[in-house]
Design a protein around this motif. Sequence first.
Motif, PDB file in Angstrom:
ATOM      1  N   ALA A   1     -23.455 -15.238 -13.348  1.00  0.00           N
ATOM      2  CA  ALA A   1     -22.677 -15.657 -12.178  1.00  0.00           C
ATOM      3  C   ALA A   1     -21.230 -15.177 -12.225  1.00  0.00           C
ATOM      4  O   ALA A   1     -20.661 -14.816 -11.185  1.00  0.00           O
ATOM      5  N   LEU A   2     -20.625 -15.163 -13.404  1.00  0.00           N
ATOM      6  CA  LEU A   2     -19.214 -14.786 -13.508  1.00  0.00           C
ATOM      7  C   LEU A   2     -18.910 -13.398 -12.944  1.00  0.00           C
ATOM      8  O   LEU A   2     -17.973 -13.243 -12.153  1.00  0.00           O
ATOM      9  N   PRO A   3     -19.669 -12.354 -13.322  1.00  0.00           N
ATOM     10  CA  PRO A   3     -19.377 -11.029 -12.735  1.00  0.00           C
ATOM     11  C   PRO A   3     -19.536 -10.993 -11.226  1.00  0.00           C
ATOM     12  O   PRO A   3     -18.748 -10.340 -10.534  1.00  0.00           O
ATOM     13  N   LEU A   4     -20.548 -11.692 -10.701  1.00  0.00           N
ATOM     14  CA  LEU A   4     -20.776 -11.672  -9.258  1.00  0.00           C
ATOM     15  C   LEU A   4     -19.686 -12.424  -8.504  1.00  0.00           C
ATOM     16  O   LEU A   4     -19.211 -11.966  -7.456  1.00  0.00           O
ATOM     17  N   VAL A   5     -19.279 -13.571  -9.036  1.00  0.00           N
ATOM     18  CA  VAL A   5     -18.188 -14.317  -8.413  1.00  0.00           C
ATOM     19  C   VAL A   5     -16.886 -13.516  -8.500  1.00  0.00           C
ATOM     20  O   VAL A   5     -16.098 -13.489  -7.538  1.00  0.00           O
ATOM     21  N   SER A   6     -16.660 -12.853  -9.621  1.00  0.00           N
ATOM     22  CA  SER A   6     -15.450 -12.035  -9.772  1.00  0.00           C
ATOM     23  C   SER A   6     -15.441 -10.874  -8.787  1.00  0.00           C
ATOM     24  O   SER A   6     -14.414 -10.575  -8.162  1.00  0.00           O
ATOM     25  N   LEU A   7     -16.583 -10.213  -8.656  1.00  0.00           N
ATOM     26  CA  LEU A   7     -16.691  -9.106  -7.706  1.00  0.00           C
ATOM     27  C   LEU A   7     -16.396  -9.590  -6.285  1.00  0.00           C
ATOM     28  O   LEU A   7     -15.615  -8.968  -5.551  1.00  0.00           O
ATOM     29  N   TRP A   8     -17.015 -10.686  -5.884  1.00  0.00           N
ATOM     30  CA  TRP A   8     -16.844 -11.235  -4.545  1.00  0.00           C
ATOM     31  C   TRP A   8     -15.407 -11.678  -4.299  1.00  0.00           C
ATOM     32  O   TRP A   8     -14.828 -11.419  -3.244  1.00  0.00           O
ATOM     33  N   SER A   9     -14.798 -12.344  -5.299  1.00  0.00           N
ATOM     34  CA  SER A   9     -13.420 -12.820  -5.153  1.00  0.00           C
ATOM     35  C   SER A   9     -12.448 -11.656  -5.004  1.00  0.00           C
ATOM     36  O   SER A   9     -11.554 -11.687  -4.148  1.00  0.00           O
ATOM     37  N   ASN A  10     -12.616 -10.638  -5.831  1.00  0.00           N
ATOM     38  CA  ASN A  10     -11.715  -9.487  -5.752  1.00  0.00           C
ATOM     39  C   ASN A  10     -11.920  -8.695  -4.471  1.00  0.00           C
ATOM     40  O   ASN A  10     -10.968  -8.125  -3.927  1.00  0.00           O
ATOM     41  N   LEU A  11     -13.161  -8.639  -3.992  1.00  0.00           N
ATOM     42  CA  LEU A  11     -13.409  -7.960  -2.725  1.00  0.00           C
ATOM     43  C   LEU A  11     -12.669  -8.673  -1.591  1.00  0.00           C
ATOM     44  O   LEU A  11     -12.015  -8.030  -0.762  1.00  0.00           O
ATOM     45  N   LEU A  12     -12.766  -9.998  -1.559  1.00  0.00           N
ATOM     46  CA  LEU A  12     -12.017 -10.765  -0.559  1.00  0.00           C
ATOM     47  C   LEU A  12     -10.515 -10.599  -0.754  1.00  0.00           C
ATOM     48  O   LEU A  12      -9.762 -10.466   0.217  1.00  0.00           O
ATOM     49  N   GLY A  13     -10.079 -10.604  -2.018  1.00  0.00           N
ATOM     50  CA  GLY A  13      -8.665 -10.437  -2.311  1.00  0.00           C
ATOM     51  C   GLY A  13      -8.126  -9.089  -1.879  1.00  0.00           C
ATOM     52  O   GLY A  13      -6.926  -8.936  -1.630  1.00  0.00           O
ATOM     53  N   ALA A  14      -9.001  -8.100  -1.791  1.00  0.00           N
ATOM     54  CA  ALA A  14      -8.595  -6.776  -1.324  1.00  0.00           C
ATOM     55  C   ALA A  14      -8.609  -6.691   0.195  1.00  0.00           C
ATOM     56  O   ALA A  14      -7.695  -6.123   0.809  1.00  0.00           O
ATOM     57  N   LEU A  15      -9.639  -7.262   0.817  1.00  0.00           N
ATOM     58  CA  LEU A  15      -9.818  -7.104   2.260  1.00  0.00           C
ATOM     59  C   LEU A  15      -8.871  -7.967   3.088  1.00  0.00           C
ATOM     60  O   LEU A  15      -8.331  -7.508   4.106  1.00  0.00           O
ATOM     61  N   LEU A  16      -8.671  -9.218   2.667  1.00  0.00           N
ATOM     62  CA  LEU A  16      -7.910 -10.144   3.506  1.00  0.00           C
ATOM     63  C   LEU A  16      -6.450  -9.732   3.720  1.00  0.00           C
ATOM     64  O   LEU A  16      -5.945  -9.820   4.846  1.00  0.00           O
ATOM     65  N   PRO A  17      -5.711  -9.275   2.672  1.00  0.00           N
ATOM     66  CA  PRO A  17      -4.342  -8.805   2.945  1.00  0.00           C
ATOM     67  C   PRO A  17      -4.305  -7.587   3.866  1.00  0.00           C
ATOM     68  O   PRO A  17      -3.415  -7.479   4.716  1.00  0.00           O
ATOM     69  N   LEU A  18      -5.282  -6.692   3.722  1.00  0.00           N
ATOM     70  CA  LEU A  18      -5.325  -5.514   4.585  1.00  0.00           C
ATOM     71  C   LEU A  18      -5.610  -5.911   6.028  1.00  0.00           C
ATOM     72  O   LEU A  18      -5.021  -5.361   6.967  1.00  0.00           O
ATOM     73  N   LEU A  19      -6.508  -6.875   6.219  1.00  0.00           N
ATOM     74  CA  LEU A  19      -6.787  -7.358   7.567  1.00  0.00           C
ATOM     75  C   LEU A  19      -5.569  -8.072   8.157  1.00  0.00           C
ATOM     76  O   LEU A  19      -5.263  -7.921   9.347  1.00  0.00           O
ATOM     77  N   SER A  20      -4.877  -8.856   7.324  1.00  0.00           N
ATOM     78  CA  SER A  20      -3.669  -9.541   7.795  1.00  0.00           C
ATOM     79  C   SER A  20      -2.618  -8.536   8.249  1.00  0.00           C
ATOM     80  O   SER A  20      -1.981  -8.712   9.290  1.00  0.00           O
ATOM     81  N   ALA A  21      -2.449  -7.473   7.443  1.00  0.00           N
ATOM     82  CA  ALA A  21      -1.469  -6.445   7.798  1.00  0.00           C
ATOM     83  C   ALA A  21      -1.884  -5.722   9.072  1.00  0.00           C
ATOM     84  O   ALA A  21      -1.049  -5.410   9.926  1.00  0.00           O
ATOM     85  N   ALA A  22      -3.180  -5.468   9.225  1.00  0.00           N
ATOM     86  CA  ALA A  22      -3.666  -4.762  10.407  1.00  0.00           C
ATOM     87  C   ALA A  22      -3.454  -5.576  11.681  1.00  0.00           C
ATOM     88  O   ALA A  22      -3.165  -5.017  12.741  1.00  0.00           O
ATOM     89  N   PHE A  23      -3.577  -6.909  11.565  1.00  0.00           N
ATOM     90  CA  PHE A  23      -3.423  -7.765  12.740  1.00  0.00           C
ATOM     91  C   PHE A  23      -2.011  -8.337  12.873  1.00  0.00           C
ATOM     92  O   PHE A  23      -1.746  -9.137  13.776  1.00  0.00           O
ATOM     93  N   GLY A  24      -1.127  -7.952  11.953  1.00  0.00           N
ATOM     94  CA  GLY A  24       0.267  -8.365  12.072  1.00  0.00           C
ATOM     95  C   GLY A  24       0.557  -9.790  11.667  1.00  0.00           C
ATOM     96  O   GLY A  24       1.585 -10.345  12.046  1.00  0.00           O
ATOM     97  N   THR A  25      -0.342 -10.429  10.902  1.00  0.00           N
ATOM     98  CA  THR A  25      -0.092 -11.783  10.421  1.00  0.00           C
ATOM     99  C   THR A  25       0.470 -11.738   9.005  1.00  0.00           C
ATOM    100  O   THR A  25       0.428 -10.705   8.346  1.00  0.00           O
ATOM    101  N   ASN A  26       0.970 -12.871   8.544  1.00  0.00           N
ATOM    102  CA  ASN A  26       1.604 -12.938   7.230  1.00  0.00           C
ATOM    103  C   ASN A  26       0.549 -13.158   6.151  1.00  0.00           C
ATOM    104  O   ASN A  26      -0.026 -14.239   6.062  1.00  0.00           O
TER     105      ASN A  26
END
Length: 227
Positions: A158-183
């Motif tokens: 479970a640890l590798p899968l949770v880590s993969l999923w968490s880091n994927l979200l950690g990568a995508l969400l700031p980029l989406l925030s920047a794309a939509f102009g939110t903080n």
Amino acid sequence: GRSIIDLIKQGHTPMPGSPTAGSSGKDSDANLVGSYAAEGILEAVRTRIGWLSVFFIGLMLAAFVVESFEDVLKREVELSYFVPLLIGHGGNTGSQAVSSVIRALALKQVRPRDVIMVAIKESSTGMLMGIALGLLIYLLSAVWSGMSQSVGVVVAIALPLVSLWSNLLGALLPLLSAAFGTNPAVTAAPLMTTIVDSTGLVIYFVIARMVLGTIGADKAVHVPAVA
């Protein structure tokens, strides 16, 4: 309002000898500090309470996830001991990814269009770190009588899968925030943690059900029917 990227850039101190070095850096810092100091408590609450309410509702889903897998917990109560470890690790590694991506955005090292590269890099990093920590947990279960090896296998997977999923979200969400102009400082990290809290539990308990079911099937004794 201004995004965290703008705030970081405005708060950046110019290099000595550059045309903007000197008082301009101090003025920028003063404006940045002044804007925060001028914000009242009620204004801060108003700008944050909306997102926090959404995150609060998301966190409540974790209770429903645990209830849905109550049969797994009854079968192996020891699984509950590692829920804080899994969820805490997911939040920690995801937060590292969020901070790294926000910094890269602020320094113009990446842009929202680099989403595939950033996602692959961060998810791979998370998975490798999860594998290393998962192996450590499994080795601990092999030498420590207080932890069954079956639970050690569950956590190690479970640890590798949770880590993969968490880091994927950690990568995508700031980029989406920047794309939509939110903080991204207000939305990315809390939203990542909220999603990981619920989905990480699903990953953990699904793996537990599969692993414990396989082990249970292997240990089952089949008695031939008597004619």
